[in-house]
Design a protein around this motif. Structure first.
Motif, PDB file in Angstrom:
ATOM      1  N   LYS A 186      -6.560   9.053  -4.100  1.00  0.00           N
ATOM      2  CA  LYS A 186      -6.313   7.612  -4.224  1.00  0.00           C
ATOM      3  C   LYS A 186      -5.122   7.222  -3.357  1.00  0.00           C
ATOM      4  O   LYS A 186      -5.140   6.202  -2.665  1.00  0.00           O
ATOM      5  CB  LYS A 186      -6.054   7.230  -5.680  1.00  0.00           C
ATOM      6  N   ALA A 187      -4.077   8.037  -3.429  1.00  0.00           N
ATOM      7  CA  ALA A 187      -2.894   7.787  -2.592  1.00  0.00           C
ATOM      8  C   ALA A 187      -3.280   7.795  -1.122  1.00  0.00           C
ATOM      9  O   ALA A 187      -2.847   6.937  -0.338  1.00  0.00           O
ATOM     10  CB  ALA A 187      -1.837   8.855  -2.869  1.00  0.00           C
ATOM     11  N   GLN A 188      -4.114   8.745  -0.743  1.00  0.00           N
ATOM     12  CA  GLN A 188      -4.564   8.860   0.645  1.00  0.00           C
ATOM     13  C   GLN A 188      -5.264   7.582   1.100  1.00  0.00           C
ATOM     14  O   GLN A 188      -5.033   7.093   2.210  1.00  0.00           O
ATOM     15  CB  GLN A 188      -5.519  10.061   0.766  1.00  0.00           C
ATOM     16  N   GLY A 189      -6.105   7.014   0.229  1.00  0.00           N
ATOM     17  CA  GLY A 189      -6.840   5.789   0.583  1.00  0.00           C
ATOM     18  C   GLY A 189      -5.902   4.640   0.910  1.00  0.00           C
ATOM     19  O   GLY A 189      -6.059   3.955   1.938  1.00  0.00           O
ATOM     20  N   PHE A 190      -4.914   4.401   0.053  1.00  0.00           N
ATOM     21  CA  PHE A 190      -3.975   3.301   0.293  1.00  0.00           C
ATOM     22  C   PHE A 190      -3.164   3.530   1.565  1.00  0.00           C
ATOM     23  O   PHE A 190      -2.960   2.610   2.360  1.00  0.00           O
ATOM     24  CB  PHE A 190      -3.027   3.156  -0.905  1.00  0.00           C
ATOM     25  N   LEU A 191      -2.693   4.760   1.747  1.00  0.00           N
ATOM     26  CA  LEU A 191      -1.806   5.042   2.880  1.00  0.00           C
ATOM     27  C   LEU A 191      -2.552   5.030   4.210  1.00  0.00           C
ATOM     28  O   LEU A 191      -2.030   4.550   5.223  1.00  0.00           O
ATOM     29  CB  LEU A 191      -1.106   6.382   2.665  1.00  0.00           C
ATOM     30  N   GLY A 232       2.364  10.381  -7.237  1.00  0.00           N
ATOM     31  CA  GLY A 232       3.178  10.847  -8.362  1.00  0.00           C
ATOM     32  C   GLY A 232       2.349  11.176  -9.587  1.00  0.00           C
ATOM     33  O   GLY A 232       2.785  11.949 -10.454  1.00  0.00           O
ATOM     34  N   ARG A 233       1.158  10.608  -9.661  1.00  0.00           N
ATOM     35  CA  ARG A 233       0.244  10.892 -10.779  1.00  0.00           C
ATOM     36  C   ARG A 233      -0.725  12.017 -10.435  1.00  0.00           C
ATOM     37  O   ARG A 233      -1.689  12.276 -11.158  1.00  0.00           O
ATOM     38  CB  ARG A 233      -0.562   9.634 -11.121  1.00  0.00           C
ATOM     39  N   ARG A 291       0.827  -1.209   0.000  1.00  0.00           N
ATOM     40  CA  ARG A 291       0.000   0.000   0.000  1.00  0.00           C
ATOM     41  C   ARG A 291       0.864   1.264   0.000  1.00  0.00           C
ATOM     42  O   ARG A 291       0.503   2.272  -0.602  1.00  0.00           O
ATOM     43  CB  ARG A 291      -0.950  -0.023   1.201  1.00  0.00           C
ATOM     44  N   ASN A 292       1.999   1.212   0.693  1.00  0.00           N
ATOM     45  CA  ASN A 292       2.930   2.350   0.636  1.00  0.00           C
ATOM     46  C   ASN A 292       3.341   2.641  -0.807  1.00  0.00           C
ATOM     47  O   ASN A 292       3.318   3.797  -1.260  1.00  0.00           O
ATOM     48  CB  ASN A 292       4.189   2.059   1.452  1.00  0.00           C
ATOM     49  N   GLN A 293       3.718   1.594  -1.526  1.00  0.00           N
ATOM     50  CA  GLN A 293       4.171   1.764  -2.906  1.00  0.00           C
ATOM     51  C   GLN A 293       3.048   2.287  -3.799  1.00  0.00           C
ATOM     52  O   GLN A 293       3.265   3.162  -4.654  1.00  0.00           O
ATOM     53  CB  GLN A 293       4.712   0.440  -3.459  1.00  0.00           C
ATOM     54  N   LEU A 294       1.840   1.782  -3.615  1.00  0.00           N
ATOM     55  CA  LEU A 294       0.698   2.262  -4.409  1.00  0.00           C
ATOM     56  C   LEU A 294       0.368   3.708  -4.054  1.00  0.00           C
ATOM     57  O   LEU A 294      -0.015   4.506  -4.911  1.00  0.00           O
ATOM     58  CB  LEU A 294      -0.519   1.349  -4.200  1.00  0.00           C
ATOM     59  N   GLY A 295       0.536   4.044  -2.779  1.00  0.00           N
ATOM     60  CA  GLY A 295       0.327   5.432  -2.361  1.00  0.00           C
ATOM     61  C   GLY A 295       1.294   6.376  -3.055  1.00  0.00           C
ATOM     62  O   GLY A 295       0.908   7.424  -3.580  1.00  0.00           O
ATOM     63  N   ILE A 296       2.588   5.977  -3.104  1.00  0.00           N
ATOM     64  CA  ILE A 296       3.596   6.792  -3.784  1.00  0.00           C
ATOM     65  C   ILE A 296       3.269   6.915  -5.267  1.00  0.00           C
ATOM     66  O   ILE A 296       3.364   7.991  -5.865  1.00  0.00           O
ATOM     67  CB  ILE A 296       4.998   6.157  -3.626  1.00  0.00           C
ATOM     68  N   LEU A 297       2.876   5.781  -5.858  1.00  0.00           N
ATOM     69  CA  LEU A 297       2.577   5.745  -7.291  1.00  0.00           C
ATOM     70  C   LEU A 297       1.461   6.717  -7.657  1.00  0.00           C
ATOM     71  O   LEU A 297       1.590   7.532  -8.584  1.00  0.00           O
ATOM     72  CB  LEU A 297       2.188   4.317  -7.689  1.00  0.00           C
TER      73      LEU A 297
END
Length: 631
Positions: free
Chosen positions: A164-169, A158-159, A149-155
């Motif tokens: 969306k990043a907030q949800g994963f993190l 970056g877009r 989830r950290n990696q998806l948050g960063i991804l």
């Protein structure tokens, strides 16, 4: 797999070790024309491992299809489970297989992201998430759940898909909190699934890596909240990140120090000076852990030593600049609290605040204990010792203000050692402007008018040579700032000299000469500022830009006032000065009539200008009459 000690399994472990080595070590040596060579080799090995694991798991899967683990929903899953799907326990054989494959999908995802193939990276990370969907969160997979989830948050950050990043993190955060509350034991690390038992991390190392993953979660959330303009939360998460990095010794000293100094500037904007001072003290102490600055001689001998010297000097100078801002803002906020409606020290307000402060001492001490502190045992005493050298309380008199001023001035000297005029023009001038501002606000607390005047003279002495030498063609904005500040400083000195003169029965020739010099100097710099606004053909703009509107109109207003203040017994000179004064007052009035939206920017100046436009003609006529009668 059949056996953790089988030849096949050891081959898988060796491939994984090689993939890690290629990705983390060998990749640093890749040539510029083939920067991802080692990453691509690592990817092929990871794919081979995935195929091996997939084939073995397919053989074992038939025997376990009926395995019934817990039916509970996965804790912290973004979307929850779709109806009717069974949930495996994370520590079951099915759960461990899913985690093992998930680890490879995770590393493939990170690999693609590092080689700038973001869509492929996202696919692998989502495949990892899908494998974990049907498993409860346990010590076997909790670290993978968070890191994916950290990696998806960063991804997604970056877009610019911040929500969306907030949800994963935020889900990663809740998984950590729930796990630590319910279990709290060191979880398996990602590498545990693909290394021989004797090479597995220790319990202590597992916990350290797990805590580091969560620290990263908080760090990325701080960035997300900042981008969402939730600055209060961003500050809290940044502070927690720094605190955890210090606690678990997971930091690079200079990087940590700069982040702490930057956080102090946020606290300053919120007038939370206790926290700001704590961040700055910690920043200075931790920056010291980076070592001594190499000597100039050593820097000439070695490129490595040169780079180290430059980096240490620059970062410590940047921290010094943050200390300057701390001292300056603390003084300026005190000034706002103590000044009356004409910008002078309100003695009644001062006495009232001093009484209130005595009552608040105990409350302040309680607040100190409740503040979020960097509680590293190794550095805490040093941080507290540095904090004691400067107050975090708004100064209420000259002695308190001077103590803060002197600290700020000390950091000015430190900052200027690196940010010299030669090579750092803009930074050097900004530091001088802050130094000037420190003198300006200290003068507010000084009751003796002559000493106040001397403080403003110090400002002139530091800014005037720079203003004269700077090329306006390349540094137009800075030149304007300096011209306006110098004009303003001479203007304040003129007002102070006027107040001194009014106490005398009859000002002497020296006082008059000094007063007129200050008027002329202020007019000169205001006029230089106004001339900088003109077109190359020398024409003043019909409509001023928003950022120039108030400064330009205030400059014209003050030129008008200064022209009328010049002391002379010569009637011709008096007439000329008053006509010029009237012209400038008229300009302000006329501009606001032509551009009504400008009125709110200069309400006080406009009101006085309108008054002077009606009064000055009478004064001019009286002088003309006197001149005619004397002829």
């Amino acid at each position: 797999m059949a056996s953790a000690n089988s030849r096949e399994w050891r081959a898988v472990c060796e491939k994984f070790r090689r993939a890690q080595d290629l990705s983390e070590t060998e990749s640093r040596k890749d040539p510029e024309n083939d920067p991802f060579r080692s990453k691509y080799k690592a990817r092929e090995l990871l794919k081979e491992i995935y195929c091996t694991l997939k084939n073995v798991d397919a053989d074992e899967n038939d025997d376990e299809e009926g395995e019934a683990d817990g039916q509970a929903e996965q804790s912290g899953s973004e979307g929850g489970e779709s109806g009717g799907r069974r949930v495996h326990s994370g520590d079951s054989r099915a759960g461990l297989r899913a985690a093992r494959l998930g680890v490879i999908e995770y590393y493939l995802g990170v690999n693609h992201i590092e080689t700038e193939e973001l869509s492929a990276g996202e696919e692998h990370l989502m495949s990892c998430m899908k494998l974990l969907e049907r498993c409860t969160v346990t010590r076997e997979n909790v670290s993978l759940c968070i890191q994916a989830r950290n990696q998806l948050g960063i991804l997604w950050a970056g877009r610019d898909e911040t929500e969306k990043a907030q949800g994963f993190l935020e889900t990663a955060e809740s998984i950590y909190v729930h796990y630590m509350k319910e279990e709290g034991q060191p979880p398996l690390d990602l590498v545990d699934f693909l290394v021989a038992e004797e090479e597995a991390p220790s319990q202590q190392e597992r916990m350290k890596r797990f805590e580091m993953a969560y620290t990263h979660t908080l760090y990325y959330l701080a960035q997300v909240y900042k981008n969402l303009e939730q600055y209060e939360r961003a500050g809290q998460y940044c502070h927690s990140t720094l605190q955890r990095q210090l606690k678990f010794s997971q930091f690079v000293p200079l990087e940590w120090a700069i982040n702490a100094a930057t956080l102090s500037q946020y606290y300053i904007t919120k007038t939370r000076y206790m926290e700001a001072r704590h961040c700055l003290a910690a920043s200075s102490v931790i920056a010291g852990l980076a070592g001594e600055v190499p000597s100039e001689a050593a820097a000439k001998e070695s490129e490595t030593e040169y780079e180290k010297r430059e980096q240490l000097r620059q970062k410590r100078a940047e921290i010094a600049r943050c200390w300057i801002k701390y001292c300056l803002n603390l003084l300026q906020d005190a000034k706002k609290l103590l000044e009356d409606n004409i910008g002078e020290l309100d003695l009644d307000r001062q006495e009232e605040l001093q009484r209130a402060r005595r009552d608040e001492e105990e409350e302040k001490e309680r607040g100190r204990k409740n503040a979020v502190l960097f509680d590293s045992g190794d550095t805490f005493d040093s941080i507290c010792s540095l904090e004691e050298k400067v107050s975090c309380v708004l100064p209420l008199n000259f002695e308190e203000a001077r103590a803060i001023f002197l600290v700020g001035q000390g950091y000015v000297a430190q900052a200027k050692e690196y940010f010299e005029m030669d090579g750092h023009v803009t930074d050097h001038i900004e530091i001088l402007q802050d130094h000037s501002a420190l003198f300006k606000v200290l003068a507010f607390f000084e009751e003796d008018l002559e000493r106040r005047c001397k403080m403003h003279k110090r400002r002139v002495d530091m800014l005037e040579p720079i203003c004269k030498d700077l090329n306006a063609q390349y540094y137009l904005l800075i030149c304007r700032q300096l011209q306006f500040e110098l004009a303003e400083t001479f203007y304040e000195m003129m007002d102070l000299k006027l107040a001194v003169a009014e106490k005398q029965d009859q000002p002497d020739t020296h006082t008059i000469k000094k007063f007129n010099h200050l008027c002329s100097a202020s007019i000169k710099y205001y006029q230089m500022f106004l001339d900088s606004v003109r077109s190359p053909e020398g024409k003043f703009p019909e409509k001023l830009e928003d950022d120039l509107l108030r400064p330009a109109l205030v400059a014209r207003f003050r030129v008008a006032r200064l022209q009328s203040k010049i002391i002379t017994t010569n009637l011709d000179a008096q007439l000329e000065n008053l006509n010029r004064s009237l012209e400038s007052y008229n300009f302000v009035v006329q501009y606001c009539e032509n551009h009504p939206e400008a009125k709110k920017s200069v309400e006080t100046e406009l009101e006085l200008s309108e008054e002077m436009v009606s009064l000055l003609p009478m004064k001019i006529n009286r002088i003309r009459s006197k001149m005619a009668s004397s002829n």
